[in-house]
Design an enzyme around this catalytic site. Structure first.
Site, mmCIF file in Angstrom:
data_model
loop_
_atom_site.group_PDB
_atom_site.id
_atom_site.type_symbol
_atom_site.label_atom_id
_atom_site.label_comp_id
_atom_site.label_asym_id
_atom_site.label_seq_id
_atom_site.Cartn_x
_atom_site.Cartn_y
_atom_site.Cartn_z
ATOM 1 N N CYS A 11 91.170 35.236 -45.351
ATOM 2 C CA CYS A 11 90.610 36.182 -46.320
ATOM 3 C C CYS A 11 90.040 37.465 -45.712
ATOM 4 C CB CYS A 11 89.552 35.464 -47.166
ATOM 5 S SG CYS A 11 89.214 36.278 -48.756
ATOM 6 N N GLU A 63 92.240 29.655 -49.606
ATOM 7 C CA GLU A 63 90.972 29.458 -48.911
ATOM 8 C C GLU A 63 90.092 28.476 -49.685
ATOM 9 O OE1 GLU A 63 87.336 32.325 -47.259
ATOM 10 O OE2 GLU A 63 88.525 32.968 -48.977
ATOM 11 N N LYS A 82 87.013 30.761 -39.541
ATOM 12 C CA LYS A 82 86.992 32.147 -40.017
ATOM 13 C C LYS A 82 86.036 32.995 -39.176
ATOM 14 C CE LYS A 82 86.315 34.694 -44.390
ATOM 15 N NZ LYS A 82 85.893 34.502 -45.802
#
Length: 292
Positions: free
Chosen positions: A143, A43, A109
């Protein structure tokens, strides 16, 4: 059955230094000794997990995306990882899926890490990205998304709420309204994807959750799961132990590495995946739902 060769790069990151990070990753990729098809970076691979997007963000025609395009074409690989992107006045933690021909897909995300104030600096995405390679379907997430199983859940292809209602009524032997009122109640039981990839900057202090949830996502979705994390201490003094993992559809760990940098390549077998799904057909009993 097809195979898919994947390389994971677990590395320390130079804090908020794009030039150094791109040079470092380029050396690692060009140093690969064996053929690979997909290379996965952590990330925010070009900066580290920074809350300064105003200083570090770039457009989709910026230097880091251009670097991905150039290296992907030169090495004939698919290159993926997330970076900070600015678009129409908003900042995104955006995973880019770069193809050798210069075409790309991207995923913003969805779940922003409020504990680190990510939600105060970045805008959330609203759509998943499932890429297709050689007959493999690959779900790409970032994540903190790992903590929210509904977002990654394999689900039957239900196109509308009406379809969902009709299928549930049919499953419980209730009279189904005419098609013009509810749509088709046919449900496609084919899994949406075969591989689930998470790119991360996941701190060592919560690595038990990281390792446990990666295995859980593999078991519940009957898929391979690949988690690529960074190592080292970031600019906020937070240590990352890596613990990058590749997990099979039974939850067994194929590969993991703690604390050290490592470039690892493995070949996933579609035949093994299909065997698990055939012998243990749990997905057909899954709850039917749509994400609004």
């Amino acid at each position: 059955m097809s195979t898919l060769t994947v390389t994971t790069i677990q590395s320390n990151l130079h804090w908020e230094d794009k030039t150094a990070n791109l040079q470092m990753f380029e050396e690692k990729i060009k140093g690969l000794q064996q053929r690979t098809e997909v290379v996965v970076l952590p990330e925010m691979f070009s900066t580290g997990f920074s809350m300064q997007p105003e200083k570090l963000a770039e457009k989709m025609d910026g230097p880091a995306v251009g670097w991905m395009k150039k290296l992907s074409a030169e090495r004939k690989i698919i290159l993926t990882g997330s970076l900070i992107i600015e678009e129409e006045g908003h900042f995104y933690n955006r995973l880019v899926w770069m193809l050798p021909n210069g075409q790309y897909g991207y995923y913003d995300k969805r779940h922003l890490f409020g504990y680190a104030h990510e939600d105060q600096h970045y805008a959330p995405g609203s759509k998943r990205l499932i890429a297709s390679v050689k007959g493999w379907k690959i779900n790409l997430l970032v994540c903190y998304d790992l903590r929210f199983p509904v977002w990654s859940r394999q689900k039957p292809a239900v196109s509308s709420l009406a379809d969902l209602v009709a299928s549930e009524m049919e499953a419980h032997d209730l009279p189904v309204p005419p098609p013009q009122e509810t749509g088709s109640s046919a449900i496609d039981q084919t899994p949406e994807y075969d591989v689930l990839i998470y790119v991360a900057n996941w701190p060592e202090r919560r690595n038990h959750a990281w390792k446990t949830l990666l295995q859980a996502r593999a078991i519940e979705n009957q898929c391979y799961v690949i988690g690529v994390n960074r190592v080292g201490t970031d600019g906020n003094g937070i240590y990352h132990s890596g613990d990058s993992m590749i997990v099979d559809a039974l939850g067994s760990v194929i590969y993991t590495k703690a604390n050290d940098e490592e470039v690892f390549t493995t070949t996933l077998q579609k035949e093994s995946l299909e065997e698990v799904r055939s012998k243990l057909p749990f997905l057909k009993d899954a709850d039917r739902f749509i994400i609004a």
